[in-house]
Design an enzyme around this catalytic site. Structure first.
Site, PDB file in Angstrom:
ATOM      1  N   LYS A  83      -0.137 -26.111   1.303  1.00 54.25           N
ATOM      2  CA  LYS A  83      -1.238 -25.198   1.604  1.00 54.25           C
ATOM      3  C   LYS A  83      -2.083 -25.008   0.347  1.00 54.25           C
ATOM      4  CE  LYS A  83      -1.295 -21.130   4.518  1.00 54.25           C
ATOM      5  NZ  LYS A  83      -0.538 -19.924   4.852  1.00 54.25           N
TER       6      LYS A  83
HETATM    7  C1  E4P Z   1      -1.929 -18.136   7.388  1.00 54.09           C
HETATM    8  O1  E4P Z   1      -1.384 -19.189   7.188  1.00 54.09           O
HETATM    9  C2  E4P Z   1      -1.634 -16.903   6.678  1.00 54.09           C
HETATM   10  O2  E4P Z   1      -0.310 -16.967   6.196  1.00 54.09           O
HETATM   11  C3  E4P Z   1      -1.702 -15.684   7.538  1.00 54.09           C
HETATM   12  O3  E4P Z   1      -2.006 -16.008   8.866  1.00 54.09           O
HETATM   13  C4  E4P Z   1      -2.515 -14.566   6.979  1.00 54.09           C
HETATM   14  O4  E4P Z   1      -2.453 -13.475   7.864  1.00 54.09           O
HETATM   15  P1  E4P Z   1      -2.840 -11.998   7.446  1.00 54.09           P
HETATM   16  O5  E4P Z   1      -4.327 -11.902   7.392  1.00 54.09           O
HETATM   17  O6  E4P Z   1      -2.280 -11.143   8.532  1.00 54.09           O
HETATM   18  O7  E4P Z   1      -2.199 -11.734   6.095  1.00 54.09           O
END
Ligand code: E4P
Length: 218
Positions: A83
């Site tokens: 990522k």
């Molecule tokens: C995506 O890969 C992120 O880990 C996640 O969806 C972020 O979500 P949040 O905005 O609830 O922290």
């Protein structure tokens, strides 16, 4: 459509796998920090548990650092997806890692222009954060519709992974719009099953049969 669990909690992942609905997992530094465990071993443990793709995020922000961490994450297991944040250096790293056949998930996407750049860089997944857009008064799902349309127009192979989901409607709308993947917290996965009329209906069926005084085999 694939369902990923958005968590670093091994117990939640095991429960999701038992339900038979989890195709992969996404993590981020905040989710791993919440578990109070070391970073790389946590990603590795999740990758060993989950048969599908598991996203682990780089912590470095310079190009060499992102490449080094990306390669180390990818070396943990075949199903690890690296990522990487959506910025100039991040997308340079994505292009280089793609040439090495390392799968990437470009995170923190908040616009169609950003998603277009990620696809051109060769990202495996693009992660638009719908909940965080909704939080600031923009329509997160409108962004998903735009990205799906743009990617279809040019047959980009990058998959649309809807992230930062907050409720079941985000999941349903992602499916309606043709997103490839939605990543959801465990509590949303549980909510997808629920409808009050299902519980009421089941109670009534069972109560009606109970009144007969007979069993399943009678
Ligand atoms: C995506 O890969 C992120 O880990 C996640 O969806 C972020 O979500 P949040 O905005 O609830 O922290």
């Amino acid at each position: 459509m694939l369902f990923f669990l958005d968590t670093a909690d091994i117990d939640e992942i095991k429960a999701g796998l038992d339900m038979g609905m989890v195709d992969g997992v996404t993590t981020n530094p905040s989710l791993i920090a919440k578990m109070g465990k070391p970073y790389l071993p946590t990603v590795q443990a999740i990758a060993e548990l989950v048969p599908g793709p598991v996203s682990g995020e780089v912590l470095a922000t310079d190009l060499e650092g992102m490449l080094d961490e990306g390669r180390r994450l990818a070396a943990l297991a075949d199903n690890v997806v690296v990522k990487i944040p959506l910025n100039v250096l991040g997308l340079r790293a994505v292009r280089i890692l793609a040439e090495e056949d390392i799968h990437t998930n470009v995170t923190l996407c908040f616009s169609s222009a950003q998603a277009l750049l990620a696809a051109k860089a060769g990202a495996t997944y693009i992660s638009p954060f719908v909940g965080r857009l909704d939080d600031v008064g923009q329509d997160g799902m409108q962004l998903i519709g735009e990205i799906v349309e743009i990617y279809r127009n040019f047959d980009f192979e990058t998959q649309v992974l809807v992230a930062s989901t907050r409720h079941p409607l985000h999941v349903v709308q992602s499916a309606q719009l043709g997103a490839d993947v939605v990543t959801i917290p465990f509590n949303i996965l549980e909510k997808l099953y629920r409808h009050p009329l299902t519980d009421i209906g089941l109670d009534r069926f069972l109560a009606d049969w109970k009144k007969t005084g007979k069993s399943f085999d009678d």
